[in-house]
Design a protein around this motif. Structure first.
Motif, PDB file in Angstrom:
ATOM      1  N   GLU A 222      -3.583  11.909  11.112  1.00 53.03           N
ATOM      2  CA  GLU A 222      -4.097  11.520  12.423  1.00 53.03           C
ATOM      3  C   GLU A 222      -4.276  12.772  13.287  1.00 53.03           C
ATOM      4  O   GLU A 222      -3.402  13.637  13.330  1.00 53.03           O
ATOM      5  N   GLN A 223      -5.412  12.880  13.932  1.00 53.34           N
ATOM      6  CA  GLN A 223      -5.792  14.116  14.612  1.00 53.34           C
ATOM      7  C   GLN A 223      -4.871  14.455  15.794  1.00 53.34           C
ATOM      8  O   GLN A 223      -4.416  15.589  15.934  1.00 53.34           O
ATOM      9  N   LYS A 224      -4.534  13.472  16.626  1.00 53.43           N
ATOM     10  CA  LYS A 224      -3.816  13.749  17.872  1.00 53.43           C
ATOM     11  C   LYS A 224      -2.360  14.139  17.640  1.00 53.43           C
ATOM     12  O   LYS A 224      -1.889  15.182  18.113  1.00 53.43           O
ATOM     13  N   ASN A 225      -1.631  13.310  16.891  1.00 51.57           N
ATOM     14  CA  ASN A 225      -0.188  13.559  16.709  1.00 51.57           C
ATOM     15  C   ASN A 225       0.158  14.130  15.333  1.00 51.57           C
ATOM     16  O   ASN A 225       1.337  14.272  15.009  1.00 51.57           O
ATOM     17  N   LYS A 226      -0.881  14.417  14.536  1.00 50.63           N
ATOM     18  CA  LYS A 226      -0.671  14.963  13.180  1.00 50.63           C
ATOM     19  C   LYS A 226       0.224  14.058  12.339  1.00 50.63           C
ATOM     20  O   LYS A 226       1.033  14.509  11.519  1.00 50.63           O
ATOM     21  N   MET A 227       0.086  12.759  12.543  1.00 51.12           N
ATOM     22  CA  MET A 227       0.909  11.787  11.819  1.00 51.12           C
ATOM     23  C   MET A 227       0.237  11.405  10.497  1.00 51.12           C
ATOM     24  O   MET A 227      -0.990  11.231  10.449  1.00 51.12           O
ATOM     25  N   ALA A 228       1.040  11.293   9.439  1.00 43.47           N
ATOM     26  CA  ALA A 228       0.507  10.922   8.123  1.00 43.47           C
ATOM     27  C   ALA A 228       0.216   9.422   8.087  1.00 43.47           C
ATOM     28  O   ALA A 228       1.036   8.609   8.542  1.00 43.47           O
ATOM     29  N   ILE A 229      -0.958   9.081   7.561  1.00 39.45           N
ATOM     30  CA  ILE A 229      -1.372   7.686   7.465  1.00 39.45           C
ATOM     31  C   ILE A 229      -1.815   7.394   6.043  1.00 39.45           C
ATOM     32  O   ILE A 229      -2.675   8.087   5.492  1.00 39.45           O
ATOM     33  N   LEU A 230      -1.199   6.391   5.457  1.00 37.21           N
ATOM     34  CA  LEU A 230      -1.563   5.978   4.099  1.00 37.21           C
ATOM     35  C   LEU A 230      -2.716   4.973   4.187  1.00 37.21           C
ATOM     36  O   LEU A 230      -2.618   3.961   4.880  1.00 37.21           O
ATOM     37  N   CYS A 231      -3.804   5.271   3.491  1.00 41.55           N
ATOM     38  CA  CYS A 231      -4.992   4.406   3.509  1.00 41.55           C
ATOM     39  C   CYS A 231      -5.229   3.855   2.106  1.00 41.55           C
ATOM     40  O   CYS A 231      -5.412   4.616   1.155  1.00 41.55           O
ATOM     41  N   VAL A 232      -5.196   2.525   1.981  1.00 36.34           N
ATOM     42  CA  VAL A 232      -5.382   1.870   0.683  1.00 36.34           C
ATOM     43  C   VAL A 232      -6.726   1.145   0.690  1.00 36.34           C
ATOM     44  O   VAL A 232      -6.968   0.280   1.534  1.00 36.34           O
TER      45      VAL A 232
END
Length: 287
Positions: A222-232
């Motif tokens: 995620e661009q703003k908070n640099k949070m990892a997001i799993l996309c299935v």
């Protein structure tokens, strides 16, 4: 006692490591064997095609050679019992079959050639995605004593036999080939998308995918908070190149239901994944 116990644990760990490597090697060998078998079957089909083409060219060359040797006077004196009328009939028949074959290619869209003295038919099925030609698959269909599938290099996860059962292969070969071609092109399209994701999006990690490319798991940032997001991405319809379900997972449980990520979900469901990721980057939602 502690030293002996530690040695026992280390020994057990070493044994497990060796066992795991052994299983990995066996799995690689089995995968390689399947790959070689598919290559052999493809070469056998191609061999049959070449044999049929060579035989046809030889026959036609003999017919033309025999006809060229005849003088105009001899042609006028030909009677019904001579060989020349038979040769001309064979040439006419050969031309007729060629015309039928050309018509079949134009109408059906498949490159086909007869083999084994008319007892079989070799069909080449081309796959393409976004104007780029990809793999070509070959299928031999035995016509006598009944229509059935022969040698081929169709991937094992394509439901070839199920399609042949659902569609009457004896009477509706065109529909069968259309359905098979749709499955192959959809698979080739999903596979090509996966390749383009790896080439064009270095910041996106491909966590998982299967042989059919019907499941794709990506790790986005995620661009703003640099949070990892799993996309299935789940491609339940194996005749299509777009997913039927998209699911996000991350530490922030509210984020997948936010308006922006609902919009991202629609983009991923309506756009090829490599293009959807470009759009998401331009929108500033992923790094």
């Amino acid at each position: 006692m502690e030293t002996a116990s530690a040695k026992g644990v280390l020994s057990h760990l070493s044994f497990l490591e060796v066992q795991t490597k052994s299983r990995g090697n066996q799995s690689q060998q089995q995968s390689r064997v399947k790959e070689l078998k598919a290559q052999i079957e493809a070469l056998e089909v191609r061999r049959d095609q070449l044999k049929a083409e060579i035989s046809a060219h030889k026959d036609l060359q003999k017919l033309r050679s025999s006809t060229d040797k005849q003088s105009p006077d001899e042609e006028e004196d030909m009677d019904e019992d001579s060989e020349s009328p038979q040769l001309l009939q064979l040439m006419a028949r050969h031309t007729e079959l060629q015309d039928l074959l050309r018509a079949h290619r134009l109408i059906g869209g498949y490159d086909a050639i007869h083999t084994s003295q008319g007892k079989g038919l070799c069909v080449s099925l081309l796959t393409a995605y976004e104007g780029v030609y990809l793999e070509t698959y070959n299928l031999r269909i035995d016509l006598k004593p009944k229509v059935r599938i022969g040698h081929h290099n169709i991937p094992p996860f394509i439901p070839l036999n199920r399609l042949a059962e659902q569609i009457n292969l004896q009477t509706d070969m065109k529909t069968f080939l259309d359905a098979l071609s749709q499955h192959l092109n959809a698979f080739a399209g999903r596979k090509q998308q996966l390749k383009l994701v790896k080439e064009q999006h270095k910041s996106v990690d491909v966590m998982e995918s299967n042989a059919l490319c019907s499941i794709l798991v990506l790790m986005l940032t995620e661009q703003k908070n640099k949070m990892a997001i799993l996309c299935v991405l789940d491609y339940t319809d194996h005749t299509q190149c777009l997913p039927t379900r998209v699911h996000f997972e991350c530490e922030d449980k509210q984020l997948p239901d936010s308006p922006q990520w609902k919009k991202n979900k629609i983009i991923l469901m309506e756009t090829p994944v490599h293009k959807a990721l470009i759009t998401m980057k331009k929108m500033g939602t992923i790094a």
